[in-house]
Scaffold this active site. Structure first.
Site, short mmCIF file in Angstrom:
data_model
loop_
_atom_site.label_atom_id
_atom_site.label_comp_id
_atom_site.label_asym_id
_atom_site.label_seq_id
_atom_site.Cartn_x
_atom_site.Cartn_y
_atom_site.Cartn_z
N GLN A 88 0.26 9.03 10.68
CA GLN A 88 0.44 7.97 9.68
C GLN A 88 -0.87 7.67 8.95
OE1 GLN A 88 3.16 6.11 8.83
NE2 GLN A 88 2.40 4.18 8.06
N ARG A 93 -9.34 7.16 8.22
CA ARG A 93 -9.59 5.79 8.71
C ARG A 93 -9.95 5.74 10.19
NH1 ARG A 93 -3.89 2.79 9.54
NH2 ARG A 93 -2.82 4.45 10.67
N HIS A 163 -5.94 0.62 1.44
CA HIS A 163 -4.91 -0.28 2.00
C HIS A 163 -5.46 -1.71 2.14
CE1 HIS A 163 -1.72 -1.68 4.62
NE2 HIS A 163 -1.20 -0.46 4.75
N ASP A 210 7.54 -4.35 1.38
CA ASP A 210 6.92 -3.03 1.43
C ASP A 210 7.44 -2.25 0.23
OD1 ASP A 210 5.65 -0.70 2.07
OD2 ASP A 210 6.65 -0.37 3.99
N GLU A 260 -2.48 -2.74 -2.62
CA GLU A 260 -3.14 -1.46 -2.36
C GLU A 260 -3.14 -0.56 -3.60
OE1 GLU A 260 -1.08 0.29 1.01
OE2 GLU A 260 -0.46 -1.72 1.66
#
Length: 284
Positions: A88, A93, A163, A210, A260
């Site tokens: 994901q 990150r 994000h 979302d 984002e």
């Protein structure tokens, strides 16, 4: 760590120890604003105005032990946004970036971080690449520039996003500038988004949100519900994502919204080609 800090009378760029003893870069502007960037994930975790108010949000369940990405601030999603062939939101990150440059430009502290391919990234995404991430702090703004170079001898494609978690009062937060955009609503089924069109002048966060906004305008306004009007300007980030987990994160969902900058459609890079995207976040 080969890095020389630049500072003058408390202004500039320095590396210090952060949560979990992880190294972080601290940017201090002559106006009193401050930003923090963890090398783990190349993640901006704090952006404070001269009055001390932090406009970014780090979740209370965030961990600083390298076992998982830092949950909050401005995490990188690269080379994949969301679910897909690899983990994901990709791997950028949850690996260490390195400092390659720091300077003071017209009084503003600037740092550039770099991420390159290695055994960990190649195990899931077998391409040579270089990512450069420049962060500039000013009195009432923070700017980022992400530059992806294909250093391989074969083409690759990727999707990406920043994000960003903004401190907010979710019941009072709203975003302007998205009316007319094509939408991909991931509620209720994130694997099968519903296509639509945004009809609202002001988009709010009444529950679980979302939603992807395709070909979003280069400038949006976020009212964080806490008295701040934040302007988000972008260049080459073609899309915008709004997210709030609502009751999935009961402990903290009322305290933030995610707005984002994203590139949802695949970017194709031939060997030697470079893709660059910029964002400028400022408060009135």
């Amino acid at each position: 760590m080969a890095f020389a800090s630049v500072s003058k009378e408390g202004v500039g760029v320095k590396v210090s120890e952060g949560e979990g003893n992880l190294p972080k870069v601290v940017l201090s502007s002559p106006h009193g604003s401050e930003a923090e960037i963890y090398l783990f994930g190349g993640c901006v975790t704090s952006w404070k105005l001269p009055n001390g108010k932090d406009l970014l949000f780090v979740r209370p369940d965030a961990v600083f032990n390298k076992k998982k990405p830092i949950s909050g601030g401005i995490p990188h999603c690269f080379p994949q946004f969301g679910p897909g062939a690899i983990q994901q939101h990709g791997f950028a990150r949850n690996v260490d970036w390195s400092v390659v440059d720091s300077e003071i430009v017209e009084g503003s502290p600037v740092v550039t971080l770099m991420l390159k391919d290695g055994p960990y990234s190649r195990a899931m995404w077998d391409f040579g690449f270089q990512a450069l991430y420049k962060v500039v702090l000013d009195e009432k703004s923070i700017s980022t520039e992400l530059k992806i170079t294909n250093t391989d001898n074969k083409p690759f494609s990727f999707t990406t996003a920043l994000h960003t978690y903004f401190s907010a009062s979710v019941t009072g937060a709203s975003v302007r500038g998205l009316k007319g955009c094509k939408t991909l609503n991931k509620d209720p089924d994130p694997t099968n988004p519903i296509e639509g069109k945004e009809e609202r002048d002001v988009v709010t966060f009444p529950g679980f949100v979302d939603c992807v906004y395709l070909d979003a305008p280069a400038e949006l306004q976020l009212d964080n519900g806490l008295g701040d009007l934040i302007t988000l300007k972008s260049e080459n980030w073609s899309d915008t994502v709004l997210w709030n987990p609502h009751l999935q994160m009961e402990a903290c969902y009322k305290d933030f919204v995610c707005v984002e900058n994203a590139k949802i459609g695949k970017v194709e890079l031939e060997p030697g080609q470079i893709w660059t995207a910029k964002q400028h976040i400022s408060v009135g």
